[in-house]
Design a protein around this motif. Sequence first.
Motif, PDB file in Angstrom:
ATOM      1  N   ALA A  35       0.854  -1.192   0.000  1.00  0.00           N
ATOM      2  CA  ALA A  35       0.000   0.000   0.000  1.00  0.00           C
ATOM      3  C   ALA A  35       0.887   1.239   0.000  1.00  0.00           C
ATOM      4  O   ALA A  35       1.727   1.422   0.883  1.00  0.00           O
ATOM      5  N   HIS A  63      -4.681   3.391  -4.240  1.00  0.00           N
ATOM      6  CA  HIS A  63      -5.787   3.712  -3.344  1.00  0.00           C
ATOM      7  C   HIS A  63      -6.897   4.461  -4.101  1.00  0.00           C
ATOM      8  O   HIS A  63      -6.635   5.141  -5.095  1.00  0.00           O
ATOM      9  N   GLY A 105      -0.064   4.445   3.439  1.00  0.00           N
ATOM     10  CA  GLY A 105      -0.441   3.047   3.324  1.00  0.00           C
ATOM     11  C   GLY A 105      -0.485   2.326   4.659  1.00  0.00           C
ATOM     12  O   GLY A 105      -1.113   1.268   4.782  1.00  0.00           O
TER      13      GLY A 105
END
Length: 278
Positions: A35, A63, A105
């Motif tokens: 992430a 995202h 993240g």
Amino acid sequence: MISRDMPQRIVGRLQRPFGDLHYEASGSGPALLFAHGLGGNHLSWWQQVAHFAPHYTCVAFAHRGFAPSAAVAGGPDPADYAGDLAALIDHLKFSDVRLVGQSMGGWTMLEYAIAQPARVKALVLSSTSGTLDRRGCDPTGGKQYDAWLKDAEAKLKNGAARSIHPAVGVRAAERSPALHLLYRSIDEMAGPLDKEKLRAGLRRAANRRTAELKSFKVPTLLIAGGEDVVFPPFLASAIAATLPCGESALMPDAGHSPYFEQAATFNGLVEAFLARQR
């Protein structure tokens, strides 16, 4: 000539209530998901995917609100990130996962790990405390954090005057101008996304205390860059000391993006950590 087959790669879009979530899966083996931070997207992990794909199924995604994932009217809410991750993991039919989160993240990965600890074999938090309150994690009651913040703000101002991205930092930009240029280019792919508004939302969402994680048994590695002016590097060891299965590593001459600036060292730390969790 020695030939080597390239790892299998799949590019997909997962339909979510806000629109499509872009993801890329490369390699085979245990699931390893990445992430990105506020200045990135799925491409941020190019050095990690190339390294780990021969032995792991590496999944990098953008995202919500970050191109090439769909935009979100009014901007994304960080509270929705973990739900997107859960949907992606279910979509890919992973029974267990290993998670790596950089900066923003960390909000995604830590919240998923808290909600689904039995499915998370390992968690790596790079330059982030995720949804933990930073100042509240300072064992000196905020004194060390406040001193660090004052110094960091001065360094950020100096870097801005030289057009240096804060997530890379002055010394890293001087050492690797090509990486600095690539980082800025990836950052600019987000287009009109209001990152200041999102940053404020991230701050509001970071309200957990370490006391809430006393029973958090997910093996967790916190990696910090010693020259970071965005995340206080001393918090990595401080937080790790409060976790039942926590450990930390400091990359002394890295800034806020050790995974990007010094990938070989970062990958080695993550690789060794994952090996210990088998």
